[in-house]
Design a protein around this motif. Structure first.
Motif, PDB file in Angstrom:
ATOM      1  N   PHE A   1     -62.628 -84.773 -46.941  1.00 18.69           N
ATOM      2  CA  PHE A   1     -64.293 -84.962 -48.454  1.00 18.69           C
ATOM      3  C   PHE A   1     -64.550 -85.377 -49.048  1.00 18.69           C
ATOM      4  O   PHE A   1     -63.540 -85.213 -49.969  1.00 18.69           O
ATOM      5  CB  PHE A   1     -64.941 -83.173 -48.834  1.00 18.69           C
ATOM      6  N   ALA A   2     -65.577 -86.042 -49.310  1.00 15.83           N
ATOM      7  CA  ALA A   2     -65.723 -85.946 -51.254  1.00 15.83           C
ATOM      8  C   ALA A   2     -67.688 -85.556 -50.876  1.00 15.83           C
ATOM      9  O   ALA A   2     -68.131 -85.610 -49.754  1.00 15.83           O
ATOM     10  CB  ALA A   2     -66.017 -88.192 -50.465  1.00 15.83           C
TER      11      ALA A   2
ATOM     12  N   GLY B   1     -66.240 -76.658 -47.266  1.00 13.74           N
ATOM     13  CA  GLY B   1     -64.853 -77.796 -47.943  1.00 13.74           C
ATOM     14  C   GLY B   1     -63.223 -76.982 -48.153  1.00 13.74           C
ATOM     15  O   GLY B   1     -62.537 -77.468 -47.231  1.00 13.74           O
ATOM     16  N   SER B   2     -63.712 -75.789 -47.663  1.00 15.52           N
ATOM     17  CA  SER B   2     -61.980 -74.492 -46.983  1.00 15.52           C
ATOM     18  C   SER B   2     -62.045 -74.356 -45.554  1.00 15.52           C
ATOM     19  O   SER B   2     -61.280 -74.109 -44.787  1.00 15.52           O
ATOM     20  CB  SER B   2     -62.350 -72.826 -47.717  1.00 15.52           C
ATOM     21  N   ASP B   3     -63.394 -75.251 -44.781  1.00 12.89           N
ATOM     22  CA  ASP B   3     -62.773 -75.135 -43.522  1.00 12.89           C
ATOM     23  C   ASP B   3     -61.356 -76.429 -42.820  1.00 12.89           C
ATOM     24  O   ASP B   3     -61.107 -76.966 -43.707  1.00 12.89           O
ATOM     25  CB  ASP B   3     -63.532 -75.621 -42.825  1.00 12.89           C
ATOM     26  N   PRO B   4     -60.674 -75.656 -41.459  1.00 13.62           N
ATOM     27  CA  PRO B   4     -59.729 -75.933 -41.392  1.00 13.62           C
ATOM     28  C   PRO B   4     -59.767 -77.948 -40.482  1.00 13.62           C
ATOM     29  O   PRO B   4     -61.238 -78.017 -40.458  1.00 13.62           O
ATOM     30  CB  PRO B   4     -59.419 -75.379 -40.173  1.00 13.62           C
ATOM     31  N   LYS B   5     -59.194 -78.892 -41.171  1.00 11.16           N
ATOM     32  CA  LYS B   5     -60.177 -79.811 -40.687  1.00 11.16           C
ATOM     33  C   LYS B   5     -58.086 -81.329 -40.927  1.00 11.16           C
ATOM     34  O   LYS B   5     -57.017 -80.589 -40.825  1.00 11.16           O
ATOM     35  CB  LYS B   5     -60.814 -80.754 -41.457  1.00 11.16           C
ATOM     36  N   PRO B   6     -58.202 -82.245 -39.792  1.00 12.10           N
ATOM     37  CA  PRO B   6     -57.095 -82.782 -39.840  1.00 12.10           C
ATOM     38  C   PRO B   6     -56.656 -83.228 -41.175  1.00 12.10           C
ATOM     39  O   PRO B   6     -57.793 -83.748 -41.959  1.00 12.10           O
ATOM     40  CB  PRO B   6     -57.457 -83.674 -38.567  1.00 12.10           C
TER      41      PRO B   6
ATOM     42  N   PRO C   1     -56.688 -69.422 -34.591  1.00 11.79           N
ATOM     43  CA  PRO C   1     -57.263 -68.481 -35.021  1.00 11.79           C
ATOM     44  C   PRO C   1     -57.643 -68.525 -35.155  1.00 11.79           C
ATOM     45  O   PRO C   1     -59.403 -68.943 -34.939  1.00 11.79           O
ATOM     46  CB  PRO C   1     -56.121 -68.285 -36.520  1.00 11.79           C
ATOM     47  N   GLN C   2     -58.726 -66.680 -34.551  1.00  9.07           N
ATOM     48  CA  GLN C   2     -60.888 -66.583 -34.510  1.00  9.07           C
ATOM     49  C   GLN C   2     -60.973 -65.938 -35.900  1.00  9.07           C
ATOM     50  O   GLN C   2     -59.781 -64.994 -36.413  1.00  9.07           O
ATOM     51  CB  GLN C   2     -60.105 -65.779 -33.393  1.00  9.07           C
ATOM     52  N   ALA C   3     -61.875 -66.874 -35.872  1.00  8.25           N
ATOM     53  CA  ALA C   3     -62.122 -66.676 -36.998  1.00  8.25           C
ATOM     54  C   ALA C   3     -63.182 -64.715 -36.725  1.00  8.25           C
ATOM     55  O   ALA C   3     -63.352 -64.700 -35.749  1.00  8.25           O
ATOM     56  CB  ALA C   3     -62.956 -67.535 -37.542  1.00  8.25           C
ATOM     57  N   SER C   4     -63.781 -64.323 -37.526  1.00 11.30           N
ATOM     58  CA  SER C   4     -64.617 -62.820 -37.294  1.00 11.30           C
ATOM     59  C   SER C   4     -65.135 -62.801 -38.505  1.00 11.30           C
ATOM     60  O   SER C   4     -64.801 -63.059 -39.601  1.00 11.30           O
ATOM     61  CB  SER C   4     -64.318 -62.294 -37.132  1.00 11.30           C
ATOM     62  N   ASP C   5     -66.232 -61.877 -38.770  1.00 11.60           N
ATOM     63  CA  ASP C   5     -66.604 -61.861 -39.771  1.00 11.60           C
ATOM     64  C   ASP C   5     -66.599 -60.349 -40.477  1.00 11.60           C
ATOM     65  O   ASP C   5     -66.331 -59.643 -39.436  1.00 11.60           O
ATOM     66  CB  ASP C   5     -68.901 -62.014 -39.798  1.00 11.60           C
ATOM     67  N   ASP C   6     -66.221 -60.304 -42.224  1.00  9.45           N
ATOM     68  CA  ASP C   6     -65.678 -59.330 -42.276  1.00  9.45           C
ATOM     69  C   ASP C   6     -66.852 -57.955 -42.288  1.00  9.45           C
ATOM     70  O   ASP C   6     -66.296 -56.438 -41.303  1.00  9.45           O
ATOM     71  CB  ASP C   6     -65.472 -59.125 -43.731  1.00  9.45           C
TER      72      ASP C   6
END
Length: 469
Positions: A75-76, A65-70, A262-267
């Motif tokens: 979402f529903a 749900g928090s992923d970037p999108k246009p 931006p590059q996502a990464s795992d903490d």
């Protein structure tokens, strides 16, 4: 009660100028959701006044749900269809049964409250009941297939196995027999086509055949394949269906890479790109065995020992086993629980992809021009391995025997990895040349006038005409 169904309803109501309201219904599994979302993002980027309502279960909304999108994708959600542990493939057959029998009613209720009214439905082929929903509401339905066109063609012509005495069949006795009677499919070992359609998977096969029996009642078929890679299979399907069949691959997040988002990464390990930057060009094997079904811990240990013994650098996405495997693998490679796969595959230090042969991963590897070491586990992965090794000739098999329980020993893994990463070998040079050629074909397909771009544009024109029905 659909607690999240109104998540984006205010923004939906604020978009009265949309030419089309598309409701996207993916099967609730990671690979299916990722594929359809990537397709929707590509669609939205080409036609900003198309509104997409992307329907997922509440659990999956929590994941993405928090992923970037246009802005024109919303979402529903509907309630979860089964306890969450089944999503982890604890019992795939029961999960599929729940998807088929329990999702339709809450989606119908959701459609009743959407504004503006939906004008087209795009549904995963497993959600065959969407065709009935569309018919009742006079809404056209496009069935979405997130696997290879070859796999689709095999299922579409499944009756030919029975006609030729190959279903049901004892795979252990007849698996090496060649099948050359499936239209659009090159001669293939029976085991590569039917290994997942016997025994405990028989119920799943029958449900999939039921889903395919509804296809002729849809209005469109969307294949996540490139015409140039599977032209014979796609031509067969175009000749057999009375509606448009569009090949729209690659359904991968290439827009994100192109836009340098931006590059996502795992903490737990944010430095894998720094590590890749320090490695020589084409020197690293990337390993990922997918997000759903896993190999055994014993096989993981053999892989780790083989990789360590090969002396080749590697980046391994091992999910829940990452901590344990870090200790087993030594200091020649890097083991992480997650990575941004498409960005990793496009990195100059990556020289090969050891993969379970999931279709999304194959699309990404081809797009990035990376040759494959195939390690299929189940289902379409087995036929995908055959496409890579025999039809496209851009990879080698690590795992020759079909089946989850077939253990590949460390010495075999060590040997094939060393040979595969020998950049001076004539055989390896030829394979890498073909891989580069397929990469160019793939990237031309998404450019203006390319096969995929042309098909997506045609589909947009089709569904735009549905507006105002």
């Amino acid at each position: 009660m659909m607690t999240s169904a109104a998540l984006d309803m205010d923004s939906v109501r604020a978009a009265p100028t949309t030419i089309c309201h598309m409701v996207a219904m993916p099967y609730p599994g990671r690979g299916h959701i990722n594929s359809m979302m990537n397709f929707c993002k590509i669609l939205a980027s080409k036609q900003p006044d198309i509104l997409v309502t992307f329907v997922v279960t509440e659990e999956w909304l929590g994941f993405i749900g928090s992923d970037p999108k246009p802005e024109n994708i919303h979402f529903a959600s509907i309630p979860n269809v089964v306890p969450s542990e089944l999503v982890r493939a604890a019992d795939l057959s029961k999960f599929i049964e729940a998807v088929i029998t329990k999702m339709e009613a809450p989606i119908e209720r959701l459609l009743n409250i959407l504004e503006p009214l939906p004008t087209v439905i795009v549904a995963d082929t497993w959600l065959f009941w969407a065709v009935g929903i569309g018919k009742r509401r006079n809404i056209p339905v496009a069935m979405y297939w997130p696997m290879s066109a070859s796999m689709f063609t095999v299922i579409q012509h499944f009756h030919l196995f029975a006609q030729n005495g190959h279903f049901p069949v004892d795979i252990s006795a007849k698996g090496d027999e060649q099948v050359d009677y499936i239209p659009g499919i090159s001669s293939t070992r029976l085991v590569d086509l039917l290994a997942s359609s016997n025994g405990s998977n028989l119920q799943i096969t029958h449900r999939l055949l039921e889903a395919f029996s509804w296809l002729s009642k849809a209005q469109y078929l969307l294949l996540t394949s490139l015409y140039e890679l599977e032209s014979q299979a796609i031509d067969v399907l175009k000749s057999e269906f009375p509606f448009p069949v569009y090949a729209v691959a690659p359904a991968i997040p290439y827009l994100d890479v192109a836009e340098n988002s931006p590059q996502a990464s795992d903490d737990s390990d944010p430095n894998y790109f720094e590590w890749l930057d320090s490695q020589p060009r084409s020197s690293v094997v990337y390993i990922s065995m997918g997000s759903l079904l896993s190999v055994s811990s014993a096989q993981m240990d053999e892989l780790a020992a083989g990789l360590r013994g090969s002396g080749v650098g590697f980046l391994w996405v091992a999910r829940g086993e990452a901590c344990r495997l870090k200790e087993v693998c030594g200091d020649r490679g890097l083991v992480v629980p997650w990575c941004d796969q498409l960005r990793v595959l496009s990195h100059s230090s990556i020289g090969g992809f050891l993969t379970h042969c999931g279709w999304n991963s194959i699309q990404e590897g081809v797009f990035c021009g990376v040759p494959f070491l195939t390690f299929p586990i189940v289902a379409d992965q087995i036929q995908n391995s055959k496409l890579i090794v025999e039809d496209w000739r851009i990879g080698w098999r690590v795992k020759e025997d079909v089946g989850v329980d077939c253990l590949v020993a460390r010495e075999q893994i060590k040997g094939i990895v060393q040979k595969f990463m020998d950049l001076e070998s004539g055989e390896v040079k030829e394979m890498r040349k073909r891989t580069s050629e397929l990469q160019q074909i793939c990237q031309r397909a998404i450019e203006k006038g390319g096969s995929s771009e042309t098909n997506i544009s045609a589909f947009i024109r089709d569904i735009s005409q549905c507006h105002g029905r």
